[in-house]
Design an enzyme around this catalytic site. Sequence first.
Site, PDB file in Angstrom:
ATOM      1  N   ARG A 102      38.760  39.046  31.887  1.00  0.00           N
ATOM      2  CA  ARG A 102      38.293  38.088  32.908  1.00  0.00           C
ATOM      3  C   ARG A 102      37.275  37.177  32.247  1.00  0.00           C
ATOM      4  O   ARG A 102      36.272  37.636  31.702  1.00  0.00           O
ATOM      5  CB  ARG A 102      37.663  38.815  34.095  1.00  0.00           C
ATOM      6  CG  ARG A 102      36.998  37.870  35.066  1.00  0.00           C
ATOM      7  CD  ARG A 102      36.646  38.481  36.394  1.00  0.00           C
ATOM      8  NE  ARG A 102      37.827  38.647  37.217  1.00  0.00           N
ATOM      9  CZ  ARG A 102      37.807  38.832  38.545  1.00  0.00           C
ATOM     10  NH1 ARG A 102      36.656  38.871  39.183  1.00  0.00           N
ATOM     11  NH2 ARG A 102      38.922  38.965  39.224  1.00  0.00           N
ATOM     12  N   HIS A 148      44.803  32.920  38.253  1.00  0.00           N
ATOM     13  CA  HIS A 148      44.567  34.328  38.602  1.00  0.00           C
ATOM     14  C   HIS A 148      45.938  34.971  38.854  1.00  0.00           C
ATOM     15  O   HIS A 148      46.296  35.309  39.978  1.00  0.00           O
ATOM     16  CB  HIS A 148      43.687  34.384  39.851  1.00  0.00           C
ATOM     17  CG  HIS A 148      43.041  35.706  40.108  1.00  0.00           C
ATOM     18  ND1 HIS A 148      43.181  36.793  39.267  1.00  0.00           N
ATOM     19  CD2 HIS A 148      42.238  36.136  41.125  1.00  0.00           C
ATOM     20  CE1 HIS A 148      42.483  37.810  39.753  1.00  0.00           C
ATOM     21  NE2 HIS A 148      41.909  37.441  40.876  1.00  0.00           N
ATOM     22  N   GLN A 208      46.506  38.417  40.776  1.00  0.00           N
ATOM     23  CA  GLN A 208      46.263  38.341  42.217  1.00  0.00           C
ATOM     24  C   GLN A 208      47.480  37.775  42.947  1.00  0.00           C
ATOM     25  O   GLN A 208      47.928  38.318  43.962  1.00  0.00           O
ATOM     26  CB  GLN A 208      45.035  37.451  42.491  1.00  0.00           C
ATOM     27  CG  GLN A 208      44.746  37.244  43.958  1.00  0.00           C
ATOM     28  CD  GLN A 208      44.119  38.459  44.624  1.00  0.00           C
ATOM     29  OE1 GLN A 208      43.131  38.982  44.134  1.00  0.00           O
ATOM     30  NE2 GLN A 208      44.685  38.913  45.745  1.00  0.00           N
ATOM     31  N   ASP A 223      40.606  30.553  50.013  1.00  0.00           N
ATOM     32  CA  ASP A 223      39.742  31.160  48.996  1.00  0.00           C
ATOM     33  C   ASP A 223      38.385  30.467  49.106  1.00  0.00           C
ATOM     34  O   ASP A 223      38.253  29.420  49.772  1.00  0.00           O
ATOM     35  CB  ASP A 223      40.381  30.957  47.594  1.00  0.00           C
ATOM     36  CG  ASP A 223      39.649  31.683  46.478  1.00  0.00           C
ATOM     37  OD1 ASP A 223      38.832  32.578  46.773  1.00  0.00           O
ATOM     38  OD2 ASP A 223      39.891  31.343  45.295  1.00  0.00           O
ATOM     39  N   CYS A 267      42.048  36.318  48.855  1.00  0.00           N
ATOM     40  CA  CYS A 267      41.975  37.256  47.719  1.00  0.00           C
ATOM     41  C   CYS A 267      40.684  38.054  47.719  1.00  0.00           C
ATOM     42  O   CYS A 267      40.624  39.111  47.092  1.00  0.00           O
ATOM     43  CB  CYS A 267      42.173  36.510  46.401  1.00  0.00           C
ATOM     44  SG  CYS A 267      40.888  35.293  46.054  1.00  0.00           S
ATOM     45  N   ARG A 277      46.583  45.174  45.007  1.00  0.00           N
ATOM     46  CA  ARG A 277      46.186  44.895  43.624  1.00  0.00           C
ATOM     47  C   ARG A 277      46.438  46.121  42.741  1.00  0.00           C
ATOM     48  O   ARG A 277      46.899  46.004  41.609  1.00  0.00           O
ATOM     49  CB  ARG A 277      44.684  44.535  43.556  1.00  0.00           C
ATOM     50  CG  ARG A 277      44.271  43.290  44.318  1.00  0.00           C
ATOM     51  CD  ARG A 277      44.882  42.018  43.761  1.00  0.00           C
ATOM     52  NE  ARG A 277      44.689  41.855  42.329  1.00  0.00           N
ATOM     53  CZ  ARG A 277      43.562  41.413  41.758  1.00  0.00           C
ATOM     54  NH1 ARG A 277      42.542  41.061  42.485  1.00  0.00           N
ATOM     55  NH2 ARG A 277      43.487  41.275  40.432  1.00  0.00           N
TER      56      ARG A 277
HETATM   57  N1   CP Z   1      40.248  39.092  44.249  1.00  0.00           N
HETATM   58  C1   CP Z   1      39.589  39.491  43.149  1.00  0.00           C
HETATM   59  O1   CP Z   1      39.979  39.221  42.024  1.00  0.00           O
HETATM   60  O2   CP Z   1      38.460  40.177  43.437  1.00  0.00           O
HETATM   61  P1   CP Z   1      37.350  40.640  42.389  1.00  0.00           P
HETATM   62  O3   CP Z   1      36.610  39.386  41.951  1.00  0.00           O
HETATM   63  O4   CP Z   1      36.462  41.577  43.174  1.00  0.00           O
HETATM   64  O5   CP Z   1      38.019  41.294  41.238  1.00  0.00           O
HETATM   65  N1  NVA Z   2      38.467  31.444  43.094  1.00  0.00           N
HETATM   66  C1  NVA Z   2      37.658  32.636  43.059  1.00  0.00           C
HETATM   67  C2  NVA Z   2      38.516  33.846  43.088  1.00  0.00           C
HETATM   68  C3  NVA Z   2      37.765  35.151  43.065  1.00  0.00           C
HETATM   69  C4  NVA Z   2      38.660  36.344  43.021  1.00  0.00           C
HETATM   70  C5  NVA Z   2      36.787  32.625  41.819  1.00  0.00           C
HETATM   71  O1  NVA Z   2      37.286  32.246  40.746  1.00  0.00           O
HETATM   72  O2  NVA Z   2      35.614  32.965  41.915  1.00  0.00           O
END
Ligand code: CP
Ligand code: NVA
Length: 305
Positions: A106, A133, A136, A224, A264, A292
């Site tokens: 990440r 992502h 997700q 989101d 998400c 997930r």
């Molecule tokens: N939706 C998602 O990726 O959540 P987290 O940021 O908690 O991993």
């Molecule tokens: N768009 C959001 C998604 C989090 C899971 C971010 O990148 O923070």
Amino acid sequence: MKLSTKHLLSIGDLEPADILGLVARAAELKAGWPQGFRPRPLNDKTVALIFQKASTRTRVSFEVGTRQLGGTSLFMTDRDSQLGRSEPLKDTARVLSRYVDAMVVRTFGQEVLTELAAYASIPVINALSDRCHPCQVLSDLLTVREHQGRVEGLVYAWVGDGNNMAHSWLEAAGHLGLELRLACPEGFDPDPLVLAEAKARGGRILLTRDPREACDHADVVNTDVWASMGQEDEALARRAAFAGFTVDAGLLALAAKQAIVLHCLPAHRGEEITDEVMEGPQSVVWQQAENRLHMQKAIMEALIS
Ligand code: CP
Ligand code: NVA
């Protein structure tokens, strides 16, 4: 199943059969778990989770998923590894390739993932970047299938920021020929190249400034946060720019009767979604979060074992 790609850096890396195969396999693993169907393809394998941003769902589902598949995971951040002291990515990739069997990453820029993948001899999985992502959205397709019986032939609405999640939805729409209507305020559109590619691949894509147009008879209403991780400084300005883009009961009433609401998570109630909709009967966000785990297992089984 095996995927047609070594790494999962974006949904664009996959073929349509990969996407549908992962959804089917995740459903199989989910249904089989309580009945004792517990394949352990990661026996004796180790997965490194490298997280340069916060996470609850992604981290925990990858950690638990690894364990359920018989493997071990280890969690690394910039704070406690040499990545935080600028050890080059290409060096990190080659060193970790000699210890572990996959990297789940990440990060901010997509180029971090492409560089790690270029130098790693093990699979690299995108656990979220500023760009996309994929894990997700793959898992969200499972949630859609569970509720609507299929993923194709539906109307998908996206209300809000043209962000990483929107990009992965666009890629899925392109690959599967989905109808995806995105309502984004001016200045917050998805990357035009991602949009054009989705159209070129066969997605039925509409970009509008009107959330009502996007949600009209939609089967899936998706939103989101307005400020993603790394955009915290813009949160105030974004709140003003996104006025009118809240998924509330009025907007949801325009969608199909059986429409489901996806988010998400984490959510900012009162901004992109009201508490009423989040907690309402059409919201499937908890099941979405659970899925997930099942999808991470399908992905790791396909890429690592
Ligand atoms: N939706 C998602 O990726 O959540 P987290 O940021 O908690 O991993
Ligand atoms: N768009 C959001 C998604 C989090 C899971 C971010 O990148 O923070």
